[in-house]
Design an enzyme around this catalytic site. Sequence first.
Site, mmCIF file in Angstrom:
data_model
loop_
_atom_site.group_PDB
_atom_site.id
_atom_site.type_symbol
_atom_site.label_atom_id
_atom_site.label_comp_id
_atom_site.label_asym_id
_atom_site.label_seq_id
_atom_site.Cartn_x
_atom_site.Cartn_y
_atom_site.Cartn_z
ATOM 1 C CG HIS A 178 31.730 52.637 36.825
ATOM 2 N ND1 HIS A 178 32.545 51.537 36.710
ATOM 3 C CD2 HIS A 178 30.939 52.397 37.916
ATOM 4 C CE1 HIS A 178 32.271 50.668 37.666
ATOM 5 N NE2 HIS A 178 31.291 51.161 38.410
ATOM 6 C CD GLU A 180 35.874 53.631 33.172
ATOM 7 O OE1 GLU A 180 36.698 52.731 33.348
ATOM 8 O OE2 GLU A 180 35.113 54.071 34.077
ATOM 9 C CB CYS A 208 34.868 47.416 35.665
ATOM 10 S SG CYS A 208 33.400 48.358 35.147
ATOM 11 C CB CYS A 211 33.755 50.770 31.924
ATOM 12 S SG CYS A 211 32.901 51.580 33.304
#
Length: 286
Positions: A178, A180, A208, A211
């Site tokens: 991801h 992040e 999410c 993260c």
Amino acid sequence: MLGARIALLRRQAGLSQRALAAALKVSPSAVGMYEQERRIPSTALLVEMARLFGVSTDFLLTGRAKAADAPCLNALTERFRRPLRTEAGQPLPFEDASLLLNAVLTAGELTDRKKSAIMEKIGGEAMTDEEYMREALQLAREAAAEGEVPVGCVITDGEKIVGRGRNRRESAKNALCHAELEAIDEACKTLGGWRLWQCTMYVTLEPCPMCAGAVINARIKRVVYGAADSKAGSCGTLTNLFDLPYNHRPEITRGVLEEECSAVLQAFFRELRANPTVKTWRKPNT
């Protein structure tokens, strides 16, 4: 330090990273990389930067000034809270001023945060949340161009971007890739530690659960996001992990450039529906 001089002169000229990028016809993220010395500008770009900043290429590259640099250097030194003066009370000669400014920015004992503070005093106003979010949007667009869901993220320490990331789950075939997490990883390496307690995260889509948990564990001070995520948003949409009694509770700023962040996502999925890719993954038989 070439990157520090570019950042210093850009601020002195009253330009944001985005404005300088437009003048040079490069992306804002490229300017950020030049200032962090993660990428070296071409000769043509260095010449154009020197012209825009009103300095010689010698000063831009080495910190050693020529007579033509006097107006710019005089303006720089005058913007200190206490202007640099000789013992007789006169402004420093431009040669001495250039050497001193160069020494300040390259002194080994100064941390990156202190360097950023010095440059901010000399060079004008700090970037806004919107400007940092545009940096994240540029990364999101790069992800979309490679067929990834367009999510981009930058992490700042003071006024300096120390981490950048974008979604790479499809290309890496890894659920952990991801934006992040990639930005946190780079920020930790840049700053030399896992505690990002003075940092701010800017991400185009609400984090999410994975993260958001990483943000808590990295001790990030503040999270700024653009579009809300109705399917996995864990900073206020479906739930807010930062409200739970963990040992760290980041601040949240929601909806920065929300329309632009949402538009990038909507355009991506609209294009995906019109031109669906061949899926290589199949649900296991039960």
